[in-house]
Motif scaffolding. Structure first.
Motif, short mmCIF file in Angstrom:
data_model
loop_
_atom_site.label_atom_id
_atom_site.label_comp_id
_atom_site.label_asym_id
_atom_site.label_seq_id
_atom_site.Cartn_x
_atom_site.Cartn_y
_atom_site.Cartn_z
N SER A 1 0.82 -1.21 0.00
CA SER A 1 0.00 0.00 0.00
C SER A 1 0.86 1.26 0.00
O SER A 1 0.58 2.23 -0.71
CB SER A 1 -0.93 0.00 1.21
N TYR A 2 1.92 1.25 0.80
CA TYR A 2 2.85 2.38 0.78
C TYR A 2 3.44 2.56 -0.62
O TYR A 2 3.64 3.69 -1.10
CB TYR A 2 3.99 2.17 1.78
N ALA A 3 3.72 1.46 -1.29
CA ALA A 3 4.29 1.54 -2.64
C ALA A 3 3.32 2.19 -3.61
O ALA A 3 3.74 2.96 -4.49
CB ALA A 3 4.65 0.13 -3.12
N THR A 4 2.03 1.93 -3.46
CA THR A 4 1.05 2.55 -4.36
C THR A 4 0.97 4.05 -4.11
O THR A 4 0.85 4.84 -5.05
CB THR A 4 -0.33 1.89 -4.15
N VAL A 5 1.03 4.45 -2.84
CA VAL A 5 1.04 5.89 -2.53
C VAL A 5 2.28 6.54 -3.15
O VAL A 5 2.20 7.62 -3.76
CB VAL A 5 1.02 6.11 -1.01
N LEU A 6 3.43 5.91 -2.99
CA LEU A 6 4.67 6.44 -3.55
C LEU A 6 4.58 6.53 -5.08
O LEU A 6 5.01 7.53 -5.68
CB LEU A 6 5.84 5.55 -3.14
N ALA A 7 4.02 5.51 -5.70
CA ALA A 7 3.87 5.52 -7.16
C ALA A 7 2.98 6.68 -7.62
O ALA A 7 3.27 7.34 -8.62
CB ALA A 7 3.30 4.19 -7.63
N ALA A 8 1.90 6.93 -6.88
CA ALA A 8 1.00 8.03 -7.24
C ALA A 8 1.73 9.36 -7.19
O ALA A 8 1.59 10.20 -8.10
CB ALA A 8 -0.20 8.04 -6.29
N CYS A 9 2.54 9.57 -6.14
CA CYS A 9 3.30 10.82 -6.02
C CYS A 9 4.34 10.93 -7.14
O CYS A 9 4.56 12.01 -7.70
CB CYS A 9 3.97 10.88 -4.65
N TRP A 10 5.01 9.83 -7.42
CA TRP A 10 6.07 9.86 -8.44
C TRP A 10 5.50 10.15 -9.82
O TRP A 10 6.03 10.99 -10.56
CB TRP A 10 6.81 8.53 -8.43
N ALA B 1 3.51 16.84 -0.79
CA ALA B 1 4.61 15.89 -0.79
C ALA B 1 5.89 16.52 -1.33
O ALA B 1 5.88 17.31 -2.28
CB ALA B 1 4.24 14.66 -1.61
N SER B 2 7.00 16.15 -0.73
CA SER B 2 8.30 16.67 -1.17
C SER B 2 8.66 16.10 -2.54
O SER B 2 8.19 15.03 -2.92
CB SER B 2 9.38 16.27 -0.16
N PRO B 3 9.53 16.81 -3.27
CA PRO B 3 9.94 16.32 -4.60
C PRO B 3 10.67 14.99 -4.50
O PRO B 3 11.30 14.67 -3.49
CB PRO B 3 10.87 17.43 -5.10
N LEU B 4 10.58 14.24 -5.59
CA LEU B 4 11.24 12.94 -5.66
C LEU B 4 12.16 12.92 -6.87
O LEU B 4 11.84 13.50 -7.92
CB LEU B 4 10.21 11.81 -5.81
N PHE C 1 6.65 10.66 3.02
CA PHE C 1 5.56 10.11 3.83
C PHE C 1 5.32 10.94 5.09
O PHE C 1 4.19 11.03 5.57
CB PHE C 1 5.84 8.65 4.17
N ASP C 2 6.37 11.56 5.61
CA ASP C 2 6.17 12.48 6.73
C ASP C 2 5.33 13.67 6.29
O ASP C 2 4.45 14.13 7.04
CB ASP C 2 7.52 12.95 7.27
N PRO D 1 3.45 8.66 8.18
CA PRO D 1 4.84 8.25 8.43
C PRO D 1 5.02 6.75 8.36
O PRO D 1 4.12 5.98 8.73
CB PRO D 1 5.11 8.78 9.85
N LEU D 2 6.15 6.34 7.86
CA LEU D 2 6.47 4.92 7.79
C LEU D 2 6.71 4.39 9.20
O LEU D 2 7.22 5.11 10.07
CB LEU D 2 7.74 4.72 6.95
N PRO D 3 6.36 3.16 9.45
CA PRO D 3 6.60 2.58 10.78
C PRO D 3 8.08 2.62 11.15
O PRO D 3 8.95 2.45 10.29
CB PRO D 3 6.12 1.13 10.61
N ARG D 4 8.38 2.85 12.37
CA ARG D 4 9.77 2.94 12.82
C ARG D 4 10.51 1.63 12.65
O ARG D 4 11.74 1.61 12.53
CB ARG D 4 9.80 3.38 14.29
N VAL D 5 9.74 0.54 12.65
CA VAL D 5 10.40 -0.77 12.51
C VAL D 5 10.84 -1.02 11.07
O VAL D 5 11.60 -1.97 10.82
CB VAL D 5 9.45 -1.90 12.96
#
Length: 313
Positions: free
Chosen positions: A184-193, A265-268, A281-282, A287-291
């Motif tokens: 799911s995080y990857a899909t969000v990142l793809a949308a921003c990119w 979102a910040s530039p990529l 993500f911040d 935010p991404l999980p700390r783990v």
């Protein structure tokens, strides 16, 4: 009195529909009675009347033959239309699904998606639709509804669903809560990119706490439901009531989900770094999980921009 008038109207209508038969019958009876009860009619007149009667009967027969094919043709046309309407909602299986999705991507300026984590969306739909929009210099409107990666309960429930009902290909990672979150995080990142690759791309991401059991892909021409290529899926052509029902359903689903403001979102970079992804993500307040280690984030980047088509055989 009303019943009498009704019978009279039906009788007149019947006479008008069968005028040729009525006229022929009248002439035949008149000539026959006059010939029987008197010598008023000559043989020439009798023969002529016979010919008139035969001609009227022949005309009636011809008219009936003309009417019959017209009625048959009308009935066939109605049946053909019914079959065509039925074909607008049809089942898909196997490779038919991929072909239907390919056709749906042609000549469309919008794509709505609702599903679990959007793997196929990242691997095929977004890259090809964005490439087509660039080539045609056209606008593209994309709306994405996926499982919220920050909702651990929803991710765990979706992982259980995929373990129980999803097809497991050889070599694929097992569906776990962490995998659902990464996807799911990857899909969000793809949308921003991709938003930064195409200035005419209007894209929104909605994060849902509900666990979907089907994937919906909707274009300007049709809607396709899919869960697994090994199962029967559904294609609904635009113009059918079911298509409009699904449009409303997808809209309502997005209304109940958390929408991300991708503009902040910040530039990529062309190949985003781990630090860029953390910052992005911040900014999105997701935010991404700390783990999550740098290796985990590297997998997210790989899945976002270089995802493998999950339905390629």
């Amino acid at each position: 009195m009303a019943a009498h008038v009704g019978r009279l109207e039906r009788f007149v209508a019947w006479v008008l529909r069968n005028a040729d038969v009525v006229v022929a019958l009248g002439i035949a009876m008149a000539v026959g009675l006059l010939d029987i009860f008197g010598d008023v009619i000559s043989d020439d007149v009798s023969s002529g009347a016979t010919l008139v009667v035969l001609g009227l009967l022949a005309t009636g027969s011809i008219v009936e033959r003309v009417r019959r094919p017209a009625s048959i043709q009308e009935a066939m046309s109605g049946t053909r239309q019914a079959l065509e309407d039925l074909a607008m909602v049809r089942s898909l299986s196997g490779n038919e699904v991929g072909e239907a999705l390919r056709k749906a991507r042609q000549h469309t300026n919008l794509w709505y998606f609702k599903g679990g984590t959007g793997t196929y969306l990242r691997a095929v739909t977004l890259p090809l639709c964005v490439a087509a929009a660039k080539e045609q210099r056209s606008q593209l409107n994309v709306k994405i509804d996926i499982v919220n990666p920050a909702d651990e309960r929803a991710c765990a429930a979706y992982a259980r669903f995929r373990q129980m009902f999803g097809a497991q290909r050889r070599g694929d990672d097992l569906w776990t809560t962490d995998r659902v979150r990464r996807e799911s995080y990857a899909t969000v990142l793809a949308a921003c990119w991709y938003q930064r690759q195409l200035t005419t791309l209007e894209i929104s991401v909605h994060l849902s706490a509900a666990v979907p059991t089907l994937r919906f892909d909707l274009s300007e021409t049709c809607l396709i439901t899919q869960d697994d290529q090994n199962r029967v899926n559904l294609l609904v052509e635009r113009g059918q009531p079911l298509y409009d029902y699904y449009v409303t359903e997808l809209h309502q689903s997005r209304e109940q989900a958390t929408v991300l403001d991708l503009r902040v979102a910040s530039p990529l970079g062309q190949e985003p770094t781990v630090d860029e992804v953390r910052t992005l993500f911040d900014d999105l307040r997701l935010p991404l999980p700390r783990v999550f280690t740098d290796s985990d984030i590297g997998k997210i980047i790989e899945k976002a921009l270089h995802a493998e088509d999950p339905y390629r055989r």
